[in-house]
Write a protein that holds these residues in place. Structure first.
Motif, PDB file in Angstrom:
ATOM      1  N   ILE A 194       0.850  -1.183   0.000  1.00  0.00           N
ATOM      2  CA  ILE A 194       0.000   0.000   0.000  1.00  0.00           C
ATOM      3  C   ILE A 194       0.890   1.237   0.000  1.00  0.00           C
ATOM      4  N   SER A 195       0.500   2.213  -0.809  1.00  0.00           N
ATOM      5  CA  SER A 195       1.052   3.549  -0.652  1.00  0.00           C
ATOM      6  C   SER A 195      -0.089   4.457  -0.212  1.00  0.00           C
ATOM      7  N   ILE A 196       0.252   5.525   0.471  1.00  0.00           N
ATOM      8  CA  ILE A 196      -0.784   6.433   0.970  1.00  0.00           C
ATOM      9  C   ILE A 196      -0.459   7.844   0.498  1.00  0.00           C
ATOM     10  N   PRO A 197      -1.323   8.479  -0.279  1.00  0.00           N
ATOM     11  CA  PRO A 197      -2.585   7.921  -0.781  1.00  0.00           C
ATOM     12  C   PRO A 197      -2.334   6.914  -1.901  1.00  0.00           C
ATOM     13  N   SER A 198      -3.273   6.010  -2.107  1.00  0.00           N
ATOM     14  CA  SER A 198      -3.140   5.018  -3.170  1.00  0.00           C
ATOM     15  C   SER A 198      -4.502   4.736  -3.761  1.00  0.00           C
TER      16      SER A 198
END
Length: 679
Positions: free
Chosen positions: A88-92
């Motif tokens: 996960i990347s944030i934001p993603s």
């Protein structure tokens, strides 16, 4: 079904499994037991598939049943899919067209392609130099109030060039033409909207030249200002004949100059005989040039067999920094520095076929023309023109000189969709068009689709390169396409100028829901065609669907984003019926057990691009009682508990990960998003 040996099953066990599956009595029993399995039980079996632990003799009957269902998916898994999960990347944003990467197992859930909504003809020919209006075009966004459509055109007063004309817009809806650029003279006047001209070759269709698509990039250390606009073009004149791919660059998108000293960007001949496009792929950190190659030695059918002769091909550039000239003679440190710009990228590789027709799913004389690529949300999309060749040599009499091209290069076209995670290997989930031709019937005297009641784009549609969003409508994105009542042969052989007054042509806009090329859809809709429509025969979409994601990990960038202790919100791009819902449950990725803390969401009933997932949590010791509409007050009540707990869950499971167990009914999901929130 027959299983293939490369299913990752040890050879002896493979033969045994095949023997089981060939038993009709056993298969009947397996279907019965499989119907009782949840998606979590099926996921347990899927793990064994990938760990190569299929010891069939010791497997319970329901496990073998699940394997019969999932064996084909074990074999055909996309090579880019990571069975160990995704980070996960944030934001993603995880869009559903990439469901092959995101979804581990599912039940009563289908991946369904979405057709674009056509908005009518936006730009049509008005001036003499637009008498010939061509299907090569592109749209770029320079700023929030600067949208540009570049399109091909020509006129009878100039028989030595084809042109690139420009229409602009401040709102992305209404496009106008500035005829005061004063760059190129047409019929003795520079009052026109022509911004580039390509020289014809020695004559005939094989001797033409075309301006192709435009790429705009914000100037940066990588992109010099004088190369912020890049246009591809080809010609059969001069030293670079044979339609080698050439490049022009511009600082303002209006005044263009040949790049690379006039040398071709791609030297392969005929790679450019389409609306070629140059795309920057951020995840690859390089450019990819998309064009066309021909596989056959003539037009299909060839030698009595199906032989496609047009395919979408691509060249992925390699970064090869070129030393610049001496910048400062007074110090050795600055004598040679990497020069920014396209010259640092080498396109010398042989074009590779990345998408082509299949005789099994593209019956008849069908191939693919035009790449029309865009790169969004870490996925590269193609909008290839499916081309049905009209080979009716014994049909009605057509007007001269159309007779020659009806047996060679005349076609009707519509637009399909393909996608890739690596920008070089493309797949499609449907052969249905995402931009269909308009409704119409062919006039068998002229060959034009302009009989009474025919729509303006009934003959062919052809996608422009590029997509854009507008501030007034953040829930959708827009693209352009070329449409006409003519067929391809008229334009390819410069015959459309003769029929300009009897056939409509132009560029129309088409829109999709944001991240909405495909959706995960629960159940099935329709009726029993044989029985007719009544209350007893309707096959509804009421079947409850389930799917389980692959493990989702919070590492590196994700953990860094969580250091500030800002709450994390899971959001869905979702559309439900008022009689439907979506519900999300957080599971531990290893044990598949629910995450402690009652992380089973409230039912979501919404049509929203970023519908927040709200949880059955408590605030200050009181149970939250939210209705399904997720009102602002409902969301505010969760600001102290659920979202901050999700951040804690992600931090605590950085190495092991979480999974989302999603239940849906009468619903469509387009994307799943992780974002920081102030709620």
């Amino acid at each position: 079904p027959t299983l293939k040996p490369d299913i990752d099953v040890p050879q002896g066990k493979h033969l045994l499994l095949r023997a089981y599956l060939l038993s009709w009595t056993l298969k009947r029993r397996l279907r019965h037991h499989t119907s009782r399995m949840s998606v979590i039980q099926k996921e347990t079996v899927r793990r064994k598939c990938f760990k190569r632990t299929l010891f069939v003799k010791t497997m319970p009957l329901n496990v073998v049943a699940a394997m019969m269902i999932m064996a084909s998916s074990c074999h055909s898994r996309n090579q880019t899919k990571n069975p160990n999960g995704i980070e996960i990347s944030i934001p993603s944003t995880h869009v559903m067209i990439n469901a092959a990467m995101l979804v581990s197992v599912s039940e009563n859930v289908s991946l369904v392609q979405q057709t674009g909504v056509k908005l009518g003809c936006t730009v049509s020919p008005e001036f003499p130099w637009e008498t010939g209006l061509y299907f090569y075009s592109s749209v770029v966004t320079v700023a929030s109030s600067d949208y540009r459509l570049y399109y091909g055109c020509s006129g009878p007063a100039n028989t030595t060039h084809t042109f690139i004309c420009l229409a602009t817009s401040k709102d992305g809806i209404t496009f106008t033409k500035n005829t005061q650029y004063g760059i190129f003279s047409y019929n003795g006047s520079t009052e026109n909207n022509i911004v580039f001209a390509v020289t014809y070759g020695p004559g005939g269709h094989a001797g033409t030249g075309w301006g192709n698509s435009v790429l705009y990039e914000v100037p940066s250390d990588r992109v010099p200002r004088n190369e912020s606009f890049k246009m591809l073009y080809d010609t059969d004149s001069g030293a670079e004949h044979g339609r080698k791919l050439l490049l022009a660059t511009s600082a303002d998108g209006i005044h263009w100059y040949p790049s690379l000293g006039g040398a071709p960007l791609v030297s392969t001949t005929d790679f450019a005989d389409t609306n070629t496009a140059l795309v920057w792929i951020p995840r690859l950190e390089t450019y990819v040039a998309y064009g066309r190659t021909d596989a056959g030695h003539g037009y299909c059918p060839h030698a009595g067999t199906y032989k496609p002769f047009r395919e979408v091909s691509a060249v992925q550039a390699t970064y090869t920094p070129m030393a610049s000239h001496s910048l400062h003679s007074f110090t050795e440190k600055y004598k040679k520095m990497p020069a920014a710009g396209i010259a640092n990228y080498n396109f010398s590789q042989t074009p590779r076929i990345v998408f082509e027709s299949s005789a099994t799913i593209d019956p008849g004389c069908v191939d693919f023309y035009n790449p029309a690529p865009i790169d969004m949300d870490n996925i590269t999309y193609l909008f290839p023109a499916a081309t049905l060749h009209l080979l009716d040599a014994t049909g009605p009499t057509w007007p001269n000189p159309y007779t020659s091209c009806r047996t060679m290069n005349d076609d009707v076209l519509d637009v399909q969709l393909a996608f890739s995670t690596d920008a070089m290997r493309f797949s499609r989930i449907s052969t249905s068009p995402v931009v269909p031709r308009g409704i119409g019937r062919r006039n068998y005297t002229t060959g034009i689709y302009n009989t009474a009641g025919s729509e303006w784009d009934a003959g062919m549609v052809f996608m422009s390169t590029g997509a854009y969003q507008i501030p007034s409508d953040p829930s959708h994105f827009y693209m352009f396409y070329y449409g006409t009542q003519l067929t391809h042969g008229y334009i390819a052989y410069h015959l459309e100028e003769q029929y300009a007054t009897v056939a409509t042509r132009g560029y129309g806009r088409v829109k999709w829901r944001r991240e909405g090329f495909v959706a995960l859809v629960s159940g099935r809709t329709g009726t029993n065609a044989a029985a007719g429509i009544n209350a007893d025969t309707v096959v509804s979409s009421a079947a409850v669907g389930h799917f389980l994601t692959v493990p989702l990990y919070c590492r590196q960038q994700c953990l860094a984003a969580l250091q500030a202790s800002v709450p994390v919100e899971i959001q869905l791009n979702v559309k439900t019926s008022v009689s439907g819902f979506v519900q999300v449950e957080l599971l531990d990725a290893v044990s598949l057990a629910p995450v402690a803390g009652n992380f089973r969401s409230l039912p979501i009933v919404a049509n929203d691009i970023r519908a927040p997932v709200l949880w059955n949590a408590t605030v200050h010791g009181q149970t939250i009682n939210c209705d399904n509409e997720n009102t602002p007050s409902d969301q505010a009540n969760h600001k102290t508990t659920a979202e901050s707990d999700i951040a804690q869950v992600l931090r605590a499971r950085g190495n092991t990960g979480i999974r989302l167990n999603i239940t849906m009914q009468n619903a469509e999901i387009f994307s799943i998003n992780f974002a920081l929130t102030t709620l």
